[in-house]
Design an enzyme around this catalytic site. Structure first.
Site, short mmCIF file in Angstrom:
data_model
loop_
_atom_site.label_atom_id
_atom_site.label_comp_id
_atom_site.label_asym_id
_atom_site.label_seq_id
_atom_site.Cartn_x
_atom_site.Cartn_y
_atom_site.Cartn_z
CG HIS A 78 -3.05 -0.93 -6.95
ND1 HIS A 78 -3.40 -0.21 -5.83
CD2 HIS A 78 -3.17 -2.23 -6.60
CE1 HIS A 78 -3.73 -1.05 -4.85
NE2 HIS A 78 -3.60 -2.29 -5.31
NE ARG B 271 -4.29 -1.40 0.20
CZ ARG B 271 -4.48 -2.45 -0.62
NH1 ARG B 271 -3.58 -2.76 -1.53
NH2 ARG B 271 -5.58 -3.18 -0.54
#
Ligand code: NAP
Ligand code: GLV
Length: 313
Positions: A276, A228
């Site tokens: 991502h 993250r």
């Protein structure tokens, strides 16, 4: 059986179609603002607070991802949002572990074989042979030894580089030297050449990729962040790259996604960016796993992947 569904992406209709196929007896409805009608299960990704608040009728909430930080942030910001006694269940692997292993292995081997530096030399039309990194001391440290981290660590070990792994509780992973808890954090970091982050984002792990952490690594180490963006103190990374404490970084996740156009990472030649995508949520595997778990819960059986709300993952 009624299922509430919420997925704010363009392929939401395809997911709903596949869930209906996997659970033909289910009545699946897409959640819309104001919907408080009864439901048995919720299947969601990044839901709004109103969807979950007061939903004590649910038997389980399924998160359409491995990381539950977005849902837990709702509870953190407004305690009591998540219905009590309703298990929150995350995806376990569903095809993400092999994708993560491919992504991280590619990045580690690129650094081991110095392809990033050869790329720069090519741009400058320079024919130069660089001294190879000795494999035996090219230590890779994997933060997080869960479903994804353990698989990644084991895959890396098969290339003959020394691999270390770090977790909260003591873990054993074949061919990986393991460390656990804050007391062993510095020993884990000491001399690491490539640091890979596969921790969940929790209050304990936020900002863990910071100047202090970088200073413990080997000089000229590399960072691979596939967990993250909130784990990384971005200015500390830029400073470490500028000082040479870090030589390069491969980043798949960011504090702001999409990464803003004017972000300094875009222009930094030492930073490799992907949007991502290191481990995508695969529809077929994810629908099958959730459908299996719904059937198991209806039979009164235990299922895996239940999130410990207090622990944060
Ligand atoms: P997991 O199975 O829950 O594993 C988490 C690991 O982190 C465990 O080994 C755990 O220790 C360790 N950990 C947690 N808190 C810690 C702490 N404070 N100190 C040290 N270790 C700690 O999670 P996973 O399925 O492997 O997924 C990991 C993360 O990857 C997700 O949370 C998500 O954010 C990220 N992810 C990213 C993508 C992407 O495309 N970029 C895709 C999927 C997932 P214990 O073993 O002791 O519990
Ligand atoms: C993706 O980032 C996930 O958490 O599954």
């Amino acid at each position: 059986m009624k299922i509430l569904f919420y997925l704010p992406t363009a392929d939401s209709a395809a997911w709903q179609r596949d869930f209906v196929r996997a659970l033909p007896e289910a009545e699946l409805r897409e959640w819309r603002a104001g919907d408080t009608a009864p439901a048995d299960f919720a299947v969601v990704w990044r839901p709004p607070r109103e969807l979950l608040a007061g939903r004590d009728d649910l038997r389980a909430i399924f998160n359409l991802g491995a990381g539950v930080d977005a849902i837990l942030a709702l509870e953190h910001d407004q305690p009591g949002t998540l219905p009590r006694n309703v298990p929150l269940i995350r995806l376990e692997d569903t095809g993400m572990a092999p994708q993560m292993a491919e992504y991280v292995t590619h990045a580690v081997l690129r650094y081991l074989r110095r392809f990033d530096e050869y790329q720069t030399l090519q741009r400058e039309r320079r024919w130069e042979v660089l001294e190879p990194h000795p494999r035996g001391t090219f230590t890779v440290g994997v933060l997080g030894l869960g479903v994804l981290g353990a698989h990644v660590a084991q895959t890396l070990a098969s290339f003959g580089v020394p691999v270390r792994g770090y977790s909260r509780s003591a873990r054993q992973v074949d061919n990986v030297t393991t460390f656990a808890g804050e007391a062993q954090f510095d020993a884990f970091l000491d001399g690491v050449q490539v640091l890979v982050n596969l921790l969940p984002h929790t209050p304990d792990t936020r900002d863990i990729l910071n100047a202090r952490t970088f200073a413990k690594l080997a000089r000229g180490a590399r960072l691979i962040n596939v967990a993250r963006g909130a784990h990384l103190v971005e200015q500390d990374l830029l400073d470490a790259l500028a000082s040479g404490q870090l030589a390069a970084a491969t980043l798949d996740v960011f504090r702001d996604e999409p990464l803003p156009h004017d972000h300094p990472f875009w222009q930094n030649p030492r930073v490799t960016i992907t949007p991502h995508v290191s481990a995508l949520t695969l529809r077929e595997d994810s629908v099958a796993q959730i459908a299996r778990k719904i059937e198991a819960l209806r039979r009164g059986e235990a299922v895996g992947g239940i999130v410990d709300i207090n622990r944060g993952y």
